[in-house]
Design a protein around this motif. Sequence first.
Motif, PDB file in Angstrom:
ATOM      1  N   ARG A  94      -4.570   0.730 -16.250  1.00 26.21           N
ATOM      2  CA  ARG A  94      -5.893  -0.534 -15.555  1.00 26.21           C
ATOM      3  C   ARG A  94      -6.905   0.897 -16.456  1.00 26.21           C
ATOM      4  NH1 ARG A  94      -4.352   2.654 -10.970  1.00 26.21           N
ATOM      5  NH2 ARG A  94      -6.686   2.924  -9.933  1.00 26.21           N
ATOM      6  N   THR A  95      -8.324   0.095 -16.251  1.00 21.98           N
ATOM      7  CA  THR A  95      -9.779   0.256 -16.533  1.00 21.98           C
ATOM      8  C   THR A  95      -9.921   0.507 -15.515  1.00 21.98           C
ATOM      9  OG1 THR A  95      -8.904  -0.226 -18.561  1.00 21.98           O
ATOM     10  CG2 THR A  95     -11.671   0.243 -17.646  1.00 21.98           C
ATOM     11  N   LYS A  96     -11.611   1.657 -14.630  1.00 25.16           N
ATOM     12  CA  LYS A  96     -11.653   1.703 -13.438  1.00 25.16           C
ATOM     13  C   LYS A  96     -13.267   2.581 -14.624  1.00 25.16           C
ATOM     14  CE  LYS A  96     -12.379   2.982  -8.306  1.00 25.16           C
ATOM     15  NZ  LYS A  96     -11.117   3.634  -8.448  1.00 25.16           N
ATOM     16  N   GLY A  97     -14.153   1.480 -14.065  1.00 24.67           N
ATOM     17  CA  GLY A  97     -15.667   1.905 -13.817  1.00 24.67           C
ATOM     18  C   GLY A  97     -15.956   1.668 -15.470  1.00 24.67           C
ATOM     19  N   ARG A  98     -16.093   2.841 -16.125  1.00 31.03           N
ATOM     20  CA  ARG A  98     -16.943   2.643 -17.496  1.00 31.03           C
ATOM     21  C   ARG A  98     -16.275   3.124 -18.303  1.00 31.03           C
ATOM     22  NH1 ARG A  98     -22.475   3.096 -17.620  1.00 31.03           N
ATOM     23  NH2 ARG A  98     -22.080   5.379 -18.732  1.00 31.03           N
ATOM     24  N   GLY A  99     -15.480   2.774 -19.380  1.00 31.78           N
ATOM     25  CA  GLY A  99     -14.747   3.980 -19.913  1.00 31.78           C
ATOM     26  C   GLY A  99     -13.702   4.791 -19.467  1.00 31.78           C
ATOM     27  N   VAL A 100     -13.522   4.232 -18.554  1.00 26.13           N
ATOM     28  CA  VAL A 100     -12.191   5.423 -17.782  1.00 26.13           C
ATOM     29  C   VAL A 100     -10.616   4.539 -17.675  1.00 26.13           C
ATOM     30  CG1 VAL A 100     -11.153   6.705 -16.122  1.00 26.13           C
ATOM     31  CG2 VAL A 100     -14.229   6.602 -16.661  1.00 26.13           C
ATOM     32  N   ASN A 101     -10.292   4.643 -18.394  1.00 24.18           N
ATOM     33  CA  ASN A 101      -8.480   4.361 -18.399  1.00 24.18           C
ATOM     34  C   ASN A 101      -7.361   5.756 -17.559  1.00 24.18           C
ATOM     35  OD1 ASN A 101      -8.790   2.620 -20.377  1.00 24.18           O
ATOM     36  ND2 ASN A 101      -9.332   3.967 -21.879  1.00 24.18           N
ATOM     37  N   ILE A 102      -7.361   4.435 -16.625  1.00 19.03           N
ATOM     38  CA  ILE A 102      -6.393   5.840 -15.807  1.00 19.03           C
ATOM     39  C   ILE A 102      -4.993   5.087 -15.627  1.00 19.03           C
ATOM     40  CG2 ILE A 102      -5.464   5.919 -13.391  1.00 19.03           C
ATOM     41  CD1 ILE A 102      -8.717   5.229 -13.276  1.00 19.03           C
ATOM     42  N   ARG A 103      -3.525   5.641 -15.336  1.00 19.28           N
ATOM     43  CA  ARG A 103      -2.215   5.998 -15.672  1.00 19.28           C
ATOM     44  C   ARG A 103      -1.666   6.091 -14.474  1.00 19.28           C
ATOM     45  NH1 ARG A 103       1.220   8.476 -19.845  1.00 19.28           N
ATOM     46  NH2 ARG A 103       3.146   7.780 -18.945  1.00 19.28           N
ATOM     47  N   ALA A 104      -0.596   5.738 -14.158  1.00 19.74           N
ATOM     48  CA  ALA A 104       0.410   6.506 -12.493  1.00 19.74           C
ATOM     49  C   ALA A 104       0.879   7.813 -13.709  1.00 19.74           C
ATOM     50  CB  ALA A 104       0.956   6.121 -12.391  1.00 19.74           C
ATOM     51  N   LEU A 105       0.676   9.083 -12.766  1.00 18.60           N
ATOM     52  CA  LEU A 105       1.374  10.571 -13.401  1.00 18.60           C
ATOM     53  C   LEU A 105       3.030   9.793 -12.940  1.00 18.60           C
ATOM     54  CD1 LEU A 105       1.159  12.931 -14.687  1.00 18.60           C
ATOM     55  CD2 LEU A 105       0.597  13.867 -12.100  1.00 18.60           C
ATOM     56  N   VAL A 106       3.270   9.814 -12.006  1.00 14.63           N
ATOM     57  CA  VAL A 106       4.661   9.454 -11.857  1.00 14.63           C
ATOM     58  C   VAL A 106       4.430   7.629 -11.705  1.00 14.63           C
ATOM     59  CG1 VAL A 106       6.713   9.628  -9.772  1.00 14.63           C
ATOM     60  CG2 VAL A 106       4.189  11.553 -10.409  1.00 14.63           C
ATOM     61  N   PRO A 107       5.192   7.135 -12.227  1.00 11.37           N
ATOM     62  CA  PRO A 107       6.152   5.246 -12.077  1.00 11.37           C
ATOM     63  C   PRO A 107       6.452   4.889 -10.755  1.00 11.37           C
ATOM     64  CG  PRO A 107       6.922   6.669 -14.200  1.00 11.37           C
ATOM     65  CD  PRO A 107       6.513   7.787 -13.910  1.00 11.37           C
ATOM     66  N   GLU A 108       6.824   6.126  -9.923  1.00  9.47           N
ATOM     67  CA  GLU A 108       7.491   5.178  -8.786  1.00  9.47           C
ATOM     68  C   GLU A 108       6.866   5.601  -7.416  1.00  9.47           C
ATOM     69  OE1 GLU A 108      11.285   7.418  -8.492  1.00  9.47           O
ATOM     70  OE2 GLU A 108      12.694   6.213  -9.629  1.00  9.47           O
ATOM     71  N   PRO A 109       6.645   5.099  -7.220  1.00  7.00           N
ATOM     72  CA  PRO A 109       5.704   5.005  -5.244  1.00  7.00           C
ATOM     73  C   PRO A 109       6.297   6.802  -4.701  1.00  7.00           C
ATOM     74  CG  PRO A 109       7.228   2.800  -4.925  1.00  7.00           C
ATOM     75  CD  PRO A 109       7.404   3.418  -6.266  1.00  7.00           C
ATOM     76  N   VAL A 110       5.179   7.303  -4.144  1.00  3.42           N
ATOM     77  CA  VAL A 110       5.745   8.597  -3.471  1.00  3.42           C
ATOM     78  C   VAL A 110       4.940   8.532  -2.125  1.00  3.42           C
ATOM     79  CG1 VAL A 110       4.830  11.080  -3.752  1.00  3.42           C
ATOM     80  CG2 VAL A 110       5.965   9.988  -5.808  1.00  3.42           C
ATOM     81  N   PRO A 111       5.230   8.531  -1.061  1.00  2.00           N
ATOM     82  CA  PRO A 111       4.594   7.854  -0.042  1.00  2.00           C
ATOM     83  C   PRO A 111       3.843   9.126   0.062  1.00  2.00           C
ATOM     84  CG  PRO A 111       7.234   8.027   0.044  1.00  2.00           C
ATOM     85  CD  PRO A 111       7.039   8.649  -0.860  1.00  2.00           C
ATOM     86  N   GLU A 112       2.714   9.301   1.152  1.00  4.37           N
ATOM     87  CA  GLU A 112       0.902   9.611   0.708  1.00  4.37           C
ATOM     88  C   GLU A 112       0.503   9.865   0.125  1.00  4.37           C
ATOM     89  OE1 GLU A 112       3.701  10.646   3.882  1.00  4.37           O
ATOM     90  OE2 GLU A 112       3.390   9.171   4.897  1.00  4.37           O
ATOM     91  N   GLU A 113       0.726   9.695  -0.983  1.00  5.08           N
ATOM     92  CA  GLU A 113       0.030  10.835  -2.553  1.00  5.08           C
ATOM     93  C   GLU A 113       0.147   9.167  -3.357  1.00  5.08           C
ATOM     94  OE1 GLU A 113       1.690  14.053  -4.038  1.00  5.08           O
ATOM     95  OE2 GLU A 113       1.947  15.197  -1.806  1.00  5.08           O
ATOM     96  N   LEU A 114      -1.187   9.490  -4.311  1.00  4.42           N
ATOM     97  CA  LEU A 114      -1.141   9.031  -5.388  1.00  4.42           C
ATOM     98  C   LEU A 114      -1.756  10.186  -6.680  1.00  4.42           C
ATOM     99  CD1 LEU A 114      -4.013   6.420  -4.095  1.00  4.42           C
ATOM    100  CD2 LEU A 114      -1.881   5.395  -4.042  1.00  4.42           C
TER     101      LEU A 114
END
Length: 195
Positions: A94-114
């Motif tokens: 996903r894109t956020k802000g101006r010019g920042v692309n973000i992708r999950a480091l771990v594509p499965e949910p990890v409780p209490e962590e992003l």
Amino acid sequence: MSTPPADRPDARTASHLARNLVSLRHTRALTQDALAKAAAVPRSTIANLESGDGNPSLAVLVKVAGALGVPIDELLASPRAMVRQWPADEVATRTKGRGVNIRALVPEPVPEELMEVMDFEPGAVMGGTPHLPGTREFFTCLDGRVNLMVAGERYELDTGDVLAFPGNLPHSYQNGDALKPARGVSVVVLAKAGV
């Protein structure tokens, strides 16, 4: 009632469930009591499932899987079936802000962590998301230079530098180079609500 022979499908499924549940619970540093509370089931239910003696209803499996942040099939799968590979184009970006692309480091949910990989275009700027008090954020600059503003103070990170800060403080990110891209990893250890 006698225990089914180990070569019967229901016995193999119970064995997979027991092994997977223990492994997932330990990976998340949860006690049986903590998992039972999160799943809203008695601790004895968790103990029975982990011993291979449980015969859970679908409702119990849904609650336990939800508390662990995994699909039900991961609880029941053979160890080999738990291995999964994601092609790069299947990992959400996903894109956020101006010019920042973000992708999950771990594509499965990890409780209490992003955990996210952040790619900054030259000169990119992004405001951080405020979290609950007690949340801790770690940002590692992987390539280039990233400036972080935390509670009005500026921190300049070069390749390999790491900054840790309380996630509830106002913060923002900026690529410190107007000509070259930058990259970093953000790990957010979320505070539990009401704690």
